[in-house]
Design a protein around this motif. Structure first.
Motif, PDB file in Angstrom:
ATOM      1  N   PHE A  55      49.250  56.990  49.980  1.00  0.00           N
ATOM      2  CA  PHE A  55      49.300  56.329  48.684  1.00  0.00           C
ATOM      3  C   PHE A  55      49.047  54.835  48.819  1.00  0.00           C
ATOM      4  O   PHE A  55      48.393  54.230  47.967  1.00  0.00           O
ATOM      5  CB  PHE A  55      50.626  56.576  47.975  1.00  0.00           C
ATOM      6  N   THR A  56      49.509  54.230  49.897  1.00  0.00           N
ATOM      7  CA  THR A  56      49.217  52.817  50.132  1.00  0.00           C
ATOM      8  C   THR A  56      47.718  52.598  50.202  1.00  0.00           C
ATOM      9  O   THR A  56      47.191  51.630  49.646  1.00  0.00           O
ATOM     10  CB  THR A  56      49.896  52.338  51.432  1.00  0.00           C
ATOM     11  N   GLN A  57      47.022  53.526  50.834  1.00  0.00           N
ATOM     12  CA  GLN A  57      45.563  53.428  50.920  1.00  0.00           C
ATOM     13  C   GLN A  57      44.929  53.558  49.541  1.00  0.00           C
ATOM     14  O   GLN A  57      44.002  52.820  49.199  1.00  0.00           O
ATOM     15  CB  GLN A  57      44.991  54.496  51.867  1.00  0.00           C
ATOM     16  N   VAL A  58      45.440  54.478  48.701  1.00  0.00           N
ATOM     17  CA  VAL A  58      44.918  54.642  47.341  1.00  0.00           C
ATOM     18  C   VAL A  58      45.135  53.354  46.545  1.00  0.00           C
ATOM     19  O   VAL A  58      44.243  52.908  45.819  1.00  0.00           O
ATOM     20  CB  VAL A  58      45.556  55.856  46.639  1.00  0.00           C
ATOM     21  N   GLN A  59      46.319  52.740  46.683  1.00  0.00           N
ATOM     22  CA  GLN A  59      46.586  51.473  45.987  1.00  0.00           C
ATOM     23  C   GLN A  59      45.560  50.415  46.394  1.00  0.00           C
ATOM     24  O   GLN A  59      45.022  49.704  45.537  1.00  0.00           O
ATOM     25  CB  GLN A  59      47.988  50.958  46.312  1.00  0.00           C
ATOM     26  N   GLN A  60      45.297  50.304  47.671  1.00  0.00           N
ATOM     27  CA  GLN A  60      44.326  49.324  48.153  1.00  0.00           C
ATOM     28  C   GLN A  60      42.930  49.636  47.616  1.00  0.00           C
ATOM     29  O   GLN A  60      42.191  48.728  47.224  1.00  0.00           O
ATOM     30  CB  GLN A  60      44.325  49.288  49.678  1.00  0.00           C
ATOM     31  N   ASP A  61      42.574  50.925  47.581  1.00  0.00           N
ATOM     32  CA  ASP A  61      41.266  51.327  47.063  1.00  0.00           C
ATOM     33  C   ASP A  61      41.129  50.998  45.582  1.00  0.00           C
ATOM     34  O   ASP A  61      40.084  50.529  45.132  1.00  0.00           O
ATOM     35  CB  ASP A  61      41.025  52.817  47.289  1.00  0.00           C
ATOM     36  N   VAL A  62      42.202  51.248  44.820  1.00  0.00           N
ATOM     37  CA  VAL A  62      42.187  50.959  43.377  1.00  0.00           C
ATOM     38  C   VAL A  62      42.043  49.457  43.160  1.00  0.00           C
ATOM     39  O   VAL A  62      41.243  49.011  42.336  1.00  0.00           O
ATOM     40  CB  VAL A  62      43.450  51.512  42.683  1.00  0.00           C
ATOM     41  N   ARG A  63      42.811  48.670  43.893  1.00  0.00           N
ATOM     42  CA  ARG A  63      42.704  47.205  43.773  1.00  0.00           C
ATOM     43  C   ARG A  63      41.279  46.742  44.095  1.00  0.00           C
ATOM     44  O   ARG A  63      40.709  45.924  43.382  1.00  0.00           O
ATOM     45  CB  ARG A  63      43.687  46.517  44.712  1.00  0.00           C
ATOM     46  N   ALA A  64      40.717  47.259  45.173  1.00  0.00           N
ATOM     47  CA  ALA A  64      39.366  46.866  45.573  1.00  0.00           C
ATOM     48  C   ALA A  64      38.344  47.268  44.505  1.00  0.00           C
ATOM     49  O   ALA A  64      37.437  46.492  44.177  1.00  0.00           O
ATOM     50  CB  ALA A  64      39.004  47.498  46.913  1.00  0.00           C
ATOM     51  N   LEU A  65      38.502  48.457  43.951  1.00  0.00           N
ATOM     52  CA  LEU A  65      37.593  48.941  42.914  1.00  0.00           C
ATOM     53  C   LEU A  65      37.640  48.046  41.686  1.00  0.00           C
ATOM     54  O   LEU A  65      36.609  47.614  41.168  1.00  0.00           O
ATOM     55  CB  LEU A  65      37.959  50.382  42.541  1.00  0.00           C
ATOM     56  N   LEU A  66      38.851  47.734  41.220  1.00  0.00           N
ATOM     57  CA  LEU A  66      38.985  46.928  40.014  1.00  0.00           C
ATOM     58  C   LEU A  66      38.691  45.453  40.281  1.00  0.00           C
ATOM     59  O   LEU A  66      38.242  44.742  39.385  1.00  0.00           O
ATOM     60  CB  LEU A  66      40.369  47.116  39.393  1.00  0.00           C
ATOM     61  N   ASP A  67      38.924  44.992  41.502  1.00  0.00           N
ATOM     62  CA  ASP A  67      38.578  43.609  41.874  1.00  0.00           C
ATOM     63  C   ASP A  67      37.070  43.395  41.898  1.00  0.00           C
ATOM     64  O   ASP A  67      36.597  42.269  41.771  1.00  0.00           O
ATOM     65  CB  ASP A  67      39.123  43.279  43.267  1.00  0.00           C
ATOM     66  N   ALA A  68      36.324  44.463  42.101  1.00  0.00           N
ATOM     67  CA  ALA A  68      34.867  44.358  42.209  1.00  0.00           C
ATOM     68  C   ALA A  68      34.214  43.968  40.891  1.00  0.00           C
ATOM     69  O   ALA A  68      33.048  43.579  40.872  1.00  0.00           O
ATOM     70  CB  ALA A  68      34.292  45.684  42.708  1.00  0.00           C
ATOM     71  N   ASP A  69      34.942  44.048  39.792  1.00  0.00           N
ATOM     72  CA  ASP A  69      34.394  43.694  38.484  1.00  0.00           C
ATOM     73  C   ASP A  69      34.338  42.168  38.361  1.00  0.00           C
ATOM     74  O   ASP A  69      35.374  41.509  38.300  1.00  0.00           O
ATOM     75  CB  ASP A  69      35.276  44.285  37.384  1.00  0.00           C
ATOM     76  N   PRO A  70      33.144  41.576  38.296  1.00  0.00           N
ATOM     77  CA  PRO A  70      33.034  40.120  38.246  1.00  0.00           C
ATOM     78  C   PRO A  70      33.540  39.512  36.932  1.00  0.00           C
ATOM     79  O   PRO A  70      33.833  38.323  36.877  1.00  0.00           O
ATOM     80  CB  PRO A  70      31.524  39.872  38.414  1.00  0.00           C
ATOM     81  N   GLU A  71      33.674  40.329  35.883  1.00  0.00           N
ATOM     82  CA  GLU A  71      34.148  39.814  34.597  1.00  0.00           C
ATOM     83  C   GLU A  71      35.662  39.808  34.496  1.00  0.00           C
ATOM     84  O   GLU A  71      36.211  39.298  33.525  1.00  0.00           O
ATOM     85  CB  GLU A  71      33.543  40.640  33.459  1.00  0.00           C
ATOM     86  N   GLY A  74      42.336  37.347  37.019  1.00  0.00           N
ATOM     87  CA  GLY A  74      43.743  37.673  37.193  1.00  0.00           C
ATOM     88  C   GLY A  74      43.933  38.911  38.040  1.00  0.00           C
ATOM     89  O   GLY A  74      43.016  39.409  38.684  1.00  0.00           O
ATOM     90  N   THR A  75      45.151  39.431  38.023  1.00  0.00           N
ATOM     91  CA  THR A  75      45.515  40.602  38.812  1.00  0.00           C
ATOM     92  C   THR A  75      44.870  41.845  38.208  1.00  0.00           C
ATOM     93  O   THR A  75      45.061  42.116  37.020  1.00  0.00           O
ATOM     94  CB  THR A  75      47.045  40.775  38.835  1.00  0.00           C
ATOM     95  N   PRO A  76      44.106  42.629  38.993  1.00  0.00           N
ATOM     96  CA  PRO A  76      43.420  43.786  38.423  1.00  0.00           C
ATOM     97  C   PRO A  76      44.378  44.887  37.992  1.00  0.00           C
ATOM     98  O   PRO A  76      44.155  45.544  36.986  1.00  0.00           O
ATOM     99  CB  PRO A  76      42.519  44.261  39.550  1.00  0.00           C
ATOM    100  N   VAL A  77      45.410  45.070  38.747  1.00  0.00           N
ATOM    101  CA  VAL A  77      46.339  46.147  38.409  1.00  0.00           C
ATOM    102  C   VAL A  77      47.719  45.779  38.971  1.00  0.00           C
ATOM    103  O   VAL A  77      47.822  45.183  40.031  1.00  0.00           O
ATOM    104  CB  VAL A  77      45.832  47.515  38.945  1.00  0.00           C
ATOM    105  N   GLU A  78      48.742  46.089  38.207  1.00  0.00           N
ATOM    106  CA  GLU A  78      50.114  45.835  38.646  1.00  0.00           C
ATOM    107  C   GLU A  78      50.786  47.179  38.874  1.00  0.00           C
ATOM    108  O   GLU A  78      50.677  48.081  38.046  1.00  0.00           O
ATOM    109  CB  GLU A  78      50.875  45.055  37.580  1.00  0.00           C
ATOM    110  N   PHE A  79      51.493  47.295  39.976  1.00  0.00           N
ATOM    111  CA  PHE A  79      52.225  48.508  40.294  1.00  0.00           C
ATOM    112  C   PHE A  79      53.709  48.261  40.021  1.00  0.00           C
ATOM    113  O   PHE A  79      54.235  47.209  40.371  1.00  0.00           O
ATOM    114  CB  PHE A  79      52.030  48.891  41.764  1.00  0.00           C
ATOM    115  N   SER A  80      54.389  49.238  39.403  1.00  0.00           N
ATOM    116  CA  SER A  80      55.822  49.116  39.153  1.00  0.00           C
ATOM    117  C   SER A  80      56.454  50.501  39.113  1.00  0.00           C
ATOM    118  O   SER A  80      55.761  51.516  39.091  1.00  0.00           O
ATOM    119  CB  SER A  80      56.083  48.372  37.835  1.00  0.00           C
TER     120      SER A  80
END
Length: 192
Positions: A55-71, A74-80
């Motif tokens: 799951f840690t790997q999935v979190q990193q993948d999700v962050r990387a995916l959403l960070d790739a959007d140049p538009e 801020g923080t792409p996704v918050e986990f809670s």
């Protein structure tokens, strides 16, 4: 489904159809025109808690995916984690960029599903409010493939008349959950 399943009243679960999320922009236009509710720019995905390296790997993948959007800024996704032990991923976009938010939610759901965490997915929601800042969410039930409105009020109460009104308003835009007992309250959901 076999004959014995039909005879005993058993049914197979509905296969999730994440593409149903793409009906949200149309529903948002309908909601705004009918009763003045507009997107807040917040959306989240809820799932049963998952631990470990995968799951840690999935979190990193999700962050990387959403960070790739140049538009995106801020923080792409918050986990809670909520008081009930469920995990949430919250994405924020501009209130006028609902299609991008829906793409984010779809990407997060797809990443979790493709990584083998599909059975842990519970729901996704997109938040709205009106001119009086009354909150409303359109909630997608992952295991049912349907939506329902959730209108929380202070003191863990619900605005049931508003929920029923929204159900009627968006029924042509979204597949609505007909079993009202499945319209679960999402107290304290991130972004709502």
């Amino acid at each position: 489904m076999g004959f014995l399943d039909a005879l005993l009243g058993r049914s197979r679960p509905v296969k999730p159809d994440l593409d149903q999320l793409f009906g949200l922009p149309s529903a948002a236009i309908t909601l705004q025109a009918a009763i003045g509710f507009t997107p807040t720019g917040a959306g989240s995905v809820c799932f049963a808690s998952i631990e470990g390296g995968a799951f840690t790997q999935v979190q990193q993948d999700v962050r990387a995916l959403l960070d790739a959007d140049p538009e995106r800024s801020g923080t792409p996704v918050e986990f809670s984690r909520d008081d009930y032990g469920y995990s949430w991923l919250l994405s924020r976009r501009g209130p006028d960029d609902l299609p991008a938010l829906v793409n984010d939610l779809h990407a997060v759901n797809t990443a979790l599903q493709d990584s083998g965490f599909g059975p842990q997915l519970l729901c996704s929601l997109v938040a709205f409010h009106d001119a009086e800042l009354r909150p409303l969410a359109l909630v997608y039930l992952y295991k049912r493939g349907t939506f329902y409105p959730f209108a929380p009020q202070p003191g863990e109460k619900r605005d049931n008349p508003l929920e029923l009104q929204v159900k009627t308003i968006v029924k042509d835009d979204l597949r609505i959950e007909q079993d009202l007992t499945r319209w679960f309250p999402l107290w304290g959901a991130p972004g709502l």
